[in-house]
Design an enzyme around this catalytic site. Structure first.
Site, PDB file in Angstrom:
ATOM      1  N   LEU A 173       7.533  32.286 -11.374  1.00  0.00           N
ATOM      2  CA  LEU A 173       7.541  32.275 -12.844  1.00  0.00           C
ATOM      3  C   LEU A 173       6.287  31.651 -13.429  1.00  0.00           C
ATOM      4  O   LEU A 173       6.326  30.935 -14.428  1.00  0.00           O
ATOM      5  CB  LEU A 173       8.804  31.568 -13.368  1.00  0.00           C
ATOM      6  CG  LEU A 173      10.141  32.083 -12.851  1.00  0.00           C
ATOM      7  CD1 LEU A 173      11.284  31.275 -13.440  1.00  0.00           C
ATOM      8  CD2 LEU A 173      10.320  33.556 -13.149  1.00  0.00           C
ATOM      9  N   LEU A 210      20.789  38.507 -19.153  1.00  0.00           N
ATOM     10  CA  LEU A 210      20.269  39.204 -20.325  1.00  0.00           C
ATOM     11  C   LEU A 210      21.398  39.646 -21.253  1.00  0.00           C
ATOM     12  O   LEU A 210      21.323  39.467 -22.468  1.00  0.00           O
ATOM     13  CB  LEU A 210      19.454  40.426 -19.886  1.00  0.00           C
ATOM     14  CG  LEU A 210      18.093  40.113 -19.229  1.00  0.00           C
ATOM     15  CD1 LEU A 210      17.632  41.271 -18.370  1.00  0.00           C
ATOM     16  CD2 LEU A 210      17.055  39.787 -20.293  1.00  0.00           C
ATOM     17  N   GLU A 254      -8.218  25.181 -40.466  1.00  0.00           N
ATOM     18  CA  GLU A 254      -9.094  24.967 -41.615  1.00  0.00           C
ATOM     19  C   GLU A 254     -10.181  23.940 -41.295  1.00  0.00           C
ATOM     20  O   GLU A 254     -11.341  24.097 -41.696  1.00  0.00           O
ATOM     21  CB  GLU A 254      -8.279  24.491 -42.820  1.00  0.00           C
ATOM     22  CG  GLU A 254      -7.257  25.492 -43.317  1.00  0.00           C
ATOM     23  CD  GLU A 254      -5.883  25.336 -42.692  1.00  0.00           C
ATOM     24  OE1 GLU A 254      -4.891  25.663 -43.368  1.00  0.00           O
ATOM     25  OE2 GLU A 254      -5.786  24.900 -41.521  1.00  0.00           O
ATOM     26  N   THR A 303      19.086  35.652  -9.707  1.00  0.00           N
ATOM     27  CA  THR A 303      17.682  36.065  -9.641  1.00  0.00           C
ATOM     28  C   THR A 303      16.874  35.102  -8.788  1.00  0.00           C
ATOM     29  O   THR A 303      16.018  35.511  -7.992  1.00  0.00           O
ATOM     30  CB  THR A 303      17.075  36.157 -11.055  1.00  0.00           C
ATOM     31  OG1 THR A 303      17.826  37.093 -11.821  1.00  0.00           O
ATOM     32  CG2 THR A 303      15.628  36.609 -11.002  1.00  0.00           C
ATOM     33  N   ARG A 357       3.694  35.497 -20.364  1.00  0.00           N
ATOM     34  CA  ARG A 357       4.153  34.163 -19.960  1.00  0.00           C
ATOM     35  C   ARG A 357       3.218  33.075 -20.471  1.00  0.00           C
ATOM     36  O   ARG A 357       3.662  31.985 -20.846  1.00  0.00           O
ATOM     37  CB  ARG A 357       4.247  34.087 -18.433  1.00  0.00           C
ATOM     38  CG  ARG A 357       5.387  34.885 -17.835  1.00  0.00           C
ATOM     39  CD  ARG A 357       5.349  34.817 -16.316  1.00  0.00           C
ATOM     40  NE  ARG A 357       6.439  35.586 -15.697  1.00  0.00           N
ATOM     41  CZ  ARG A 357       6.597  35.740 -14.391  1.00  0.00           C
ATOM     42  NH1 ARG A 357       5.739  35.168 -13.555  1.00  0.00           N
ATOM     43  NH2 ARG A 357       7.605  36.448 -13.919  1.00  0.00           N
ATOM     44  N   ARG A 415       0.070  33.480 -12.585  1.00  0.00           N
ATOM     45  CA  ARG A 415      -0.942  33.581 -11.528  1.00  0.00           C
ATOM     46  C   ARG A 415      -1.879  34.777 -11.661  1.00  0.00           C
ATOM     47  O   ARG A 415      -2.981  34.756 -11.130  1.00  0.00           O
ATOM     48  CB  ARG A 415      -0.263  33.598 -10.154  1.00  0.00           C
ATOM     49  CG  ARG A 415       0.757  34.693  -9.964  1.00  0.00           C
ATOM     50  CD  ARG A 415       1.642  34.441  -8.742  1.00  0.00           C
ATOM     51  NE  ARG A 415       2.656  35.475  -8.577  1.00  0.00           N
ATOM     52  CZ  ARG A 415       3.797  35.511  -9.251  1.00  0.00           C
ATOM     53  NH1 ARG A 415       4.061  34.548 -10.107  1.00  0.00           N
ATOM     54  NH2 ARG A 415       4.669  36.485  -9.059  1.00  0.00           N
ATOM     55  N   CYS A 448      -1.392  23.142 -44.910  1.00  0.00           N
ATOM     56  CA  CYS A 448      -0.384  22.078 -44.952  1.00  0.00           C
ATOM     57  C   CYS A 448      -0.725  21.064 -46.038  1.00  0.00           C
ATOM     58  O   CYS A 448      -1.886  20.861 -46.398  1.00  0.00           O
ATOM     59  CB  CYS A 448      -0.268  21.398 -43.587  1.00  0.00           C
ATOM     60  SG  CYS A 448      -1.771  20.587 -43.010  1.00  0.00           S
ATOM     61  N   GLU A 460      14.118  36.399 -18.500  1.00  0.00           N
ATOM     62  CA  GLU A 460      13.759  37.363 -17.462  1.00  0.00           C
ATOM     63  C   GLU A 460      14.858  37.490 -16.416  1.00  0.00           C
ATOM     64  O   GLU A 460      14.639  38.036 -15.350  1.00  0.00           O
ATOM     65  CB  GLU A 460      12.443  36.955 -16.776  1.00  0.00           C
ATOM     66  CG  GLU A 460      11.194  37.415 -17.473  1.00  0.00           C
ATOM     67  CD  GLU A 460       9.976  37.431 -16.555  1.00  0.00           C
ATOM     68  OE1 GLU A 460      10.152  37.455 -15.314  1.00  0.00           O
ATOM     69  OE2 GLU A 460       8.851  37.422 -17.068  1.00  0.00           O
TER      70      GLU A 460
END
Length: 349
Positions: A209, A298, A52, A201, A189, A212, A77, A292
């Protein structure tokens, strides 16, 4: 006046702040005078202006504010934080009409902003494109209402349902998805606060991670490493990005590799791992996380019913055998082609 038209523009603006506004929600705002936008803005990086403020500041002729309408995706707010209340700013500038996408469920606001505007004599309209606004603020609402981050599960599986081969020759990923899907993952990401993977992993793929292939902030890296088996020379310990290792080892057994960017948290891996991970992430004020990891990681979140959204790429390759993809029960809300891949989006219904 076409309220939906201008709330849609607010939603477009708010997209620009996702990934930088946190822990604040990324709000979009436009100021309209005689059916023409005279100012617009979105939430600045944390500590900066709210939407705002940026929208009102962009108005060149402040006299027009007295006959204008301000549109916002989220209730203004009403409390003092890093900045003064936006509801007070609207009243101060004598903006007579306020159109709000959805109410803020934060207990500090939760209708108090609307009440402040009503008392000042503003004409307030609430609930325009409400579902779209709630969807955009899903990370913020999850933290406020569920006291945990918004959890996104992500994986790629072959056409015959495998996420990885049983063995491979090199310590790098075996790509199932195509280059366009991979770039989209890097965009995701940049939008989320953290990214989480498991021990296997890290050891098998040595991922970085990072974002890039996109522009934006790298997510905080979360590594589940029960017995501290991850070697110290892997990419996640390069010190370039904040990394949190979640383990059950005692402090005396911690890696010697510690820096300002690498920290360790202990949990009990015999108990509900996903719930404890959520508590660690909440402790670090993390608003959203992409999981991931491999199938085991997972499935841990799936079985604990601690997930909000799953994004699954299905490639056109066939392994014949390998590590099976996770088993998920959720509502399929979208399915689209990305060149040779199919992207399926599920929500935890």
């Amino acid at each position: 006046m076409n309220h939906e038209k201008y709330i849609k523009r607010c939603l477009e603006l708010a997209e620009k702040g996702i990934g930088t506004a946190r822990p604040n929600p990324s709000v979009g705002a436009v100021v309209v005078y005689q059916d023409r936008i005279i100012g617009e803005g979105y939430t600045s990086a944390y500590g900066g202006n709210h939407a705002e403020v940026n929208a009102i500041d962009a108005v060149k002729n402040k006299e027009q504010l007295r006959e204008a309408t301000i549109y916002v995706t989220l209730e203004p707010c009403s409390h003092y934080g890093k900045t003064p209340p936006c509801a007070d700013l609207i009243v101060k500038n004598q903006i007579p009409n306020v159109v709000i996408g959805c109410i803020d469920t934060n207990s500090l606001v939760a209708g108090k902003g609307i009440e402040r505007l009503d008392k000042a004599g503003c004409n307030v309209t609430v609930g325009v494109l409400e579902n779209a606004c709630k969807e955009q603020h899903k990370r913020f609402f999850t933290v406020q209402n569920k006291k945990r981050p918004y959890i996104i599960l992500k994986w790629a599986e072959t056409n015959d349902g495998f996420v990885a081969p049983l063995t491979k020759d090199e310590q790098k990923p075996v790509w199932i998805s195509n280059q366009y899907s991979q770039q989209l993952v890097h965009k995701w990401r940049s939008e989320e606060h953290a990214i989480l993977i498991g021990t296997n992993t890290v050891i098998a793929d040595n991922p970085s991670l990072t974002v890039r292939s996109w522009t934006g902030n790298n997510p905080i890296r979360i590594v589940l490493d029960k017995s501290l088996r991850v070697p110290q020379d892997v990419n996640v310990f390069d010190g370039n990005v904040k990394t949190i290792v979640i383990t059950e080892e005692n402090k005396k057994n911690y890696h010697s590799k510690q820096s300002e960017t690498i920290s360790y948290e202990r949990i009990d891996f015999k108990k509900n791992i996903a719930q404890q991970v959520c508590e660690v992430l909440q402790k670090h004020n993390i608003q959203s996380v992409i999981v991931e990891g491999g199938t085991k990681t997972l499935q841990t979140f799936i079985d604990a019913e601690l997930w909000d959204e799953a994004r699954v790429f299905v490639g056109n390759s066939v392994f014949g055998s390998g590590v099976k993809a996770p088993e998920i029960k959720g509502k399929l809300i979208n399915k689209e082609s990305i060149d040779s891949d199919v992207l399926k989006i599920y929500i935890n219904d």
